[in-house]
Scaffold this motif. Sequence first.
Motif, short mmCIF file in Angstrom:
data_model
loop_
_atom_site.label_atom_id
_atom_site.label_comp_id
_atom_site.label_asym_id
_atom_site.label_seq_id
_atom_site.Cartn_x
_atom_site.Cartn_y
_atom_site.Cartn_z
N SER A 24 6.71 7.56 6.20
CA SER A 24 6.18 7.81 7.27
C SER A 24 5.64 9.18 7.62
N PRO A 25 4.66 9.52 8.14
CA PRO A 25 4.01 10.75 8.23
C PRO A 25 5.10 11.63 9.26
N TRP A 26 5.21 13.07 8.85
CA TRP A 26 5.57 14.10 9.65
C TRP A 26 4.60 14.66 10.58
N PRO A 27 5.01 14.99 11.85
CA PRO A 27 4.17 15.32 12.83
C PRO A 27 4.22 17.01 12.52
N PRO A 28 3.03 17.49 12.82
CA PRO A 28 2.73 19.15 12.91
C PRO A 28 3.75 19.79 13.53
N SER A 32 9.91 27.44 12.61
CA SER A 32 11.31 27.62 13.45
C SER A 32 11.79 26.23 13.92
N THR A 33 10.70 25.08 14.21
CA THR A 33 11.41 24.18 14.86
C THR A 33 11.67 22.95 13.59
N LEU A 34 11.58 23.36 12.42
CA LEU A 34 12.07 22.36 11.41
C LEU A 34 13.42 22.29 11.61
N ILE A 61 5.18 18.36 3.81
CA ILE A 61 6.37 17.67 3.62
C ILE A 61 5.93 16.12 2.99
N ASP A 62 6.53 15.78 1.86
CA ASP A 62 6.02 14.62 1.19
C ASP A 62 4.44 14.43 1.36
N LYS A 142 12.40 12.94 0.65
CA LYS A 142 12.86 11.27 0.43
C LYS A 142 13.36 11.25 -1.00
N ASP A 143 14.50 10.58 -1.16
CA ASP A 143 14.86 10.25 -2.50
C ASP A 143 13.81 9.38 -3.30
N ASN A 144 13.87 9.74 -4.67
CA ASN A 144 13.06 8.73 -5.64
C ASN A 144 11.47 8.69 -5.24
#
Lengths: 399, 216
Positions: A24-28, A32-34, A61-62, A142-144
């Motif tokens: 699933s996508p990561w939002p922008p 500092s907020t990660l 990320i991903d 994410k793994d694998n």
Amino acid sequence: MNAIEKPAAFGPDLDLGAFKRETSPWPPCTISTLPEDIVQRALSVGISTEEKERAGTYFQIDHSAILQTIRKTFSGKAEIMTTGEALKKYRWAKEYWWKIVAADTDKFTALAKLKWDQGYFIRVLEGQKITIPLQACLFISKDNFNQNVHNLIIAEPNSEAQIITGCTVHPNVQSGLHVGISEFYVKKNAKLTFTMIHNWAQNFNVRPRTAALVDDDATFVSNYMCMKPVKSLQMYPVAYCKGANSRVRFNTILHGNQNSHLDVGSKVVLQGKGSRGEIITRAIASDNAQINARGLLVGEHEDSKAHLECRGLLLSDEAFIHAIPELVGKVKGTELSHEAAVGKIAEEQIQYLMARGFSETEAESLIIRGFMDTSIFGLPDVLKKDTERMIDATFGGAL
Amino acid sequence: MPEGETHVLLGPNGSGKTSLITSILGFPSCHILSGKIRFNGTDITTMPTDERVKLGIGVAFQNPPQIRGVKLGDVLRHLTRRKFDEVKLAGTTNIPVDFFGRDLNLGFSGGELKRTEILQLLAQRPDFAIFDEPDSGVDVENLEVIGKAINEFLKNRSGLLITHLGHILRYLKVDKAHVMFYGTIACSGKPTNIINRIMKKGYKWCERCPKVKRLH
């Protein structure tokens, strides 16, 4: 495409179907907020969270590019965006896309072409000197999981910049596959220093595919560092010194530990009049690590010169280092040379330092730390500090 | 060796002078088959090298190994533990400060090797200092620098100087001389007598000595 079936020339073969692509996508968001665990891992590969320490940041990320910023001071001097955006924004960008890395090289390049997950476009504009580093982080959460990025870096004529790229995974990730295509274009009289730092996981596989084209009077310096366990890492970046008086330097610091299999080399092809190349590698193998340290210099112009230096240090009887330096002279007048040495710490050196009052452990750590001496790399101060901090974290500062 | 004295150990090449040093330091290349090594009343025969050194033994080596990436300055700072000024110390052995950033013994000339070895020993400040051939390969100008530095350093300490050339002895106050042959001290005595004879006639003179003949 048949290439998707084609094993790479070096390194263990992998079953591409063994890795997951769905996510699933990561939002922008801003660094500092990660989440803190992501930030900590990013710090371990040279990524800074201090805005004032970097001229700009790319963070993926991903499959999601979550951040692309240039500090105000540097806007109009350099650009950072995803390669997808760049190809849309600039019609000319396709002239640089899959031009010096061939998509049908092997199954990994083919995979990156068929299942492409962005990557960064960094361009330093003509005549601009970016005085502090630009940074890019490629992260897997994410793994694998399989991530295939394709990066495009262009240093326009008379520009100057340093780029730090950190590639790493979430602490929960054990296995996976990262493929990274990078194409560098260093134009007339430009200077680009690229420093890549990897921190993967025990069962993780990594296949970067990198090429650089260096124009007249331009300089490309590529620093690579991998100090942490990985299942298999295979790469053999190439730089073409196409321009007159072009300069290329590859500096590599490897620490193979646990069951890591590292097959890492650098290639320099001297095509321009007065072109110069240098490859420096330091490899340490401990535990059961296997390291193939390759190097290839090709002299195609009669006024060209390059040197390759590879030193390996064995810290375990179960580990091995295979240094494979190669020189190919195609015209008379090209001057190519190499020196390679593989061995364990000399007992004589330990005794000598013990005679100065160092304990055996202190002496060993001092010698290993000295072996990884980054001052030979001629890094800019800011990078030198970062890389030394990372080496100290692995081998400890004896002093 | 009594405390506070400076002795000189002479002997031809291969007579065992350097083996004596490595035995005192406890390097694994030398096995102690019989006898004991005592320092300030402590039996150090089986002690690891670094512990012996911490008790106050120090050596300036004849042929120190090159160690890439380990800087002279790092070692000096470790030895002085920031208690005193290593830069000032470097001046007394004629070592420029830019040497601190150089890899240990890498690309040093013969004279530079000797001077940096002595510099490290001065920084280490052992109670008992051994100098192995501090004068070989050193030019006349630096010989005086080194001689004076060693002499000053040994004023309140014990010292053992190993030399087969004897050049350095012009600048030093020595209490006693020993001559080694076939791994054994063949004779000991007043330094001026022994040194002058050997300097004039060489070790050939010693070979005619009945004591040495017996050792052989």
